[in-house]
Design an enzyme around this catalytic site. Sequence first.
Site, PDB file in Angstrom:
ATOM      1  N   ARG A   1       0.836  -1.216   0.000  1.00  0.00           N
ATOM      2  CA  ARG A   1       0.000   0.000   0.000  1.00  0.00           C
ATOM      3  C   ARG A   1       0.868   1.261   0.000  1.00  0.00           C
ATOM      4  O   ARG A   1       0.472   2.295  -0.529  1.00  0.00           O
ATOM      5  CB  ARG A   1      -0.964  -0.006   1.190  1.00  0.00           C
ATOM      6  CG  ARG A   1      -1.803   1.265   1.290  1.00  0.00           C
ATOM      7  CD  ARG A   1      -3.074   1.073   2.095  1.00  0.00           C
ATOM      8  NE  ARG A   1      -2.824   0.569   3.432  1.00  0.00           N
ATOM      9  CZ  ARG A   1      -2.367   1.294   4.454  1.00  0.00           C
ATOM     10  NH1 ARG A   1      -2.091   2.578   4.285  1.00  0.00           N
ATOM     11  NH2 ARG A   1      -2.166   0.750   5.635  1.00  0.00           N
TER      12      ARG A   1
ATOM     13  N   TYR B   1     -14.217  16.281 -17.927  1.00  0.00           N
ATOM     14  CA  TYR B   1     -14.655  14.876 -17.896  1.00  0.00           C
ATOM     15  C   TYR B   1     -15.696  14.642 -16.781  1.00  0.00           C
ATOM     16  O   TYR B   1     -15.535  15.151 -15.660  1.00  0.00           O
ATOM     17  CB  TYR B   1     -13.421  13.991 -17.673  1.00  0.00           C
ATOM     18  CG  TYR B   1     -13.722  12.535 -17.470  1.00  0.00           C
ATOM     19  CD1 TYR B   1     -14.081  11.724 -18.535  1.00  0.00           C
ATOM     20  CD2 TYR B   1     -13.639  11.969 -16.210  1.00  0.00           C
ATOM     21  CE1 TYR B   1     -14.355  10.385 -18.348  1.00  0.00           C
ATOM     22  CE2 TYR B   1     -13.903  10.627 -16.003  1.00  0.00           C
ATOM     23  CZ  TYR B   1     -14.268   9.841 -17.079  1.00  0.00           C
ATOM     24  OH  TYR B   1     -14.541   8.519 -16.878  1.00  0.00           O
TER      25      TYR B   1
ATOM     26  N   ASP C   1      -4.951  16.960 -17.125  1.00  0.00           N
ATOM     27  CA  ASP C   1      -5.347  15.587 -17.448  1.00  0.00           C
ATOM     28  C   ASP C   1      -4.965  15.352 -18.915  1.00  0.00           C
ATOM     29  O   ASP C   1      -5.575  15.911 -19.827  1.00  0.00           O
ATOM     30  CB  ASP C   1      -6.863  15.438 -17.229  1.00  0.00           C
ATOM     31  CG  ASP C   1      -7.366  14.021 -17.485  1.00  0.00           C
ATOM     32  OD1 ASP C   1      -6.698  13.268 -18.240  1.00  0.00           O
ATOM     33  OD2 ASP C   1      -8.431  13.663 -16.954  1.00  0.00           O
TER      34      ASP C   1
HETATM   35  C1  LIG Z   1     -11.522   7.734 -18.140  1.00  0.00           C
HETATM   36  C2  LIG Z   1     -11.061   9.093 -17.779  1.00  0.00           C
HETATM   37  C3  LIG Z   1     -10.850   9.454 -16.439  1.00  0.00           C
HETATM   38  C4  LIG Z   1     -11.119   8.511 -15.290  1.00  0.00           C
HETATM   39  O1  LIG Z   1     -10.271   7.430 -15.338  1.00  0.00           O
HETATM   40  P1  LIG Z   1     -10.572   5.996 -14.634  1.00  0.00           P
HETATM   41  O2  LIG Z   1      -9.369   5.212 -14.940  1.00  0.00           O
HETATM   42  O3  LIG Z   1     -11.838   5.482 -15.235  1.00  0.00           O
HETATM   43  O4  LIG Z   1     -10.747   6.287 -13.182  1.00  0.00           O
HETATM   44  C5  LIG Z   1     -10.384  10.739 -16.182  1.00  0.00           C
HETATM   45  N1  LIG Z   1     -10.160  11.621 -17.184  1.00  0.00           N
HETATM   46  C6  LIG Z   1     -10.369  11.310 -18.479  1.00  0.00           C
HETATM   47  C7  LIG Z   1     -10.102  12.326 -19.526  1.00  0.00           C
HETATM   48  C8  LIG Z   1     -10.829  10.040 -18.819  1.00  0.00           C
HETATM   49  O5  LIG Z   1     -11.052   9.732 -20.102  1.00  0.00           O
END
Ligand SMILES: *Cc1c(COP(=O)(O)O)cnc(C)c1O
Length: 398
Positions: A55, A108, A180
């Site tokens: 962890r 998102y 992101d």
């Molecule tokens: C899918 C996605 C997420 C979330 O990711 P998970 O792995 O499903 O938790 C966040 N940001 C974007 C742009 C995504 O496409």
Amino acid sequence: MTWRFDTRVVHFRPKGLERETPKAPPIYQTSAFVFSNLEELEAYFTGERPYLYTRYRNPNADDFARGVTALEGGEDGAAAASGMAAILVATLAAVKPGERILCPEEVYGGTYLLFTRELARLGIGVDFAPAQDVDAFARAFTSATRLVFLETISNPLLRVPPLPELAALARKRGAVVVVDNTFATPYLARPLEWGAHLVVHSATKFLAGHGDVTAGVVVGEGRFVKRAREIIAAYGCHLSPFEAWLAARGLKTLSVRMERHCQNAARVARWLSEHPAVAHVFYPGLSHDEDRVHTLLGGRGGALVTFRLREGANVRNFFRGLTWIKLVPTLAGVETTVAHPASTSHRAIPPAKRRALGVTEGVVRVSVGLEDPADICEELARGLAEAEGNGERTMPSD
Ligand SMILES: *Cc1c(COP(=O)(O)O)cnc(C)c1O
């Protein structure tokens, strides 16, 4: 020493295996690590040995994070259980109760819920602003704004905001910039080069790349990643060894996959833009923002293509008309898939707001895979013919 049955059933691993060097990385599928004596244990606490308990840290999770860190050009990186876990820990690493996050209106859906529902309960506020418009974005700053959260390519209309300008603005206002980079991947864009402090990924998508892993990663400035790692351990949202191993395995083919994804997607986007059933195609570099996309994404548009059916075409029949391309609410696999944002990612948004964002019923998002693009276009043609009501099968209208 002759052990009894119940001891032999537990202890059968031969000594000396650690001398062998496997070509592929082993999976450290273990919850904790062994110490020969108290001095070794002490070496963990003085930082000479990295591993104690999975962890806290695990070699497979580190292996995957190291790979992404090298590609993004970060100082340090930490793997997390999912993209959402990565976004959570990146945010908590930078923001305290009473402070606010500023992010684009079209962020998102999962991030929208995390910020508005969950972080709100921790006393962290969020404001939304149009990311395409730097002046409007600047006006949305408050004295409490501490973090600016951006996306390289927006979902589902695939818009590329002026990220270097937004990052510079945020830094000038003393905010931490988190980007992101899931849709672009470091193959197309490295936001740390534009002034982001941290980059987060849903590695579930292109980094792992095969649709069989849920994983996340946060990369960037050492001080924030260190804090993110502590939060991952405290919240227990670490990446499991096997998921990390699969993600690292997928990562090795990122370049070749992305190159082909982009070539195929560009071809599909051009083909769709000439189809009479299609009113509009959204693809970075296809029509709007040509110059910006060229600089920001290195002339490539990514793997996703979104289109809006022309008025009167039937979107339900589009999905019925497909034979091998599957309706899947995710993206980035080696197989082409299609999604319907209005009924999945944007379902929770009230219809009027959804329309204002441009996510109408007739919007379809294609995650273009690695198949031959001619086959992909032929299959999409089947769906479009059905949507136009001139497919071979007749369908009841909705
Ligand atoms: C899918 C996605 C997420 C979330 O990711 P998970 O792995 O499903 O938790 C966040 N940001 C974007 C742009 C995504 O496409």
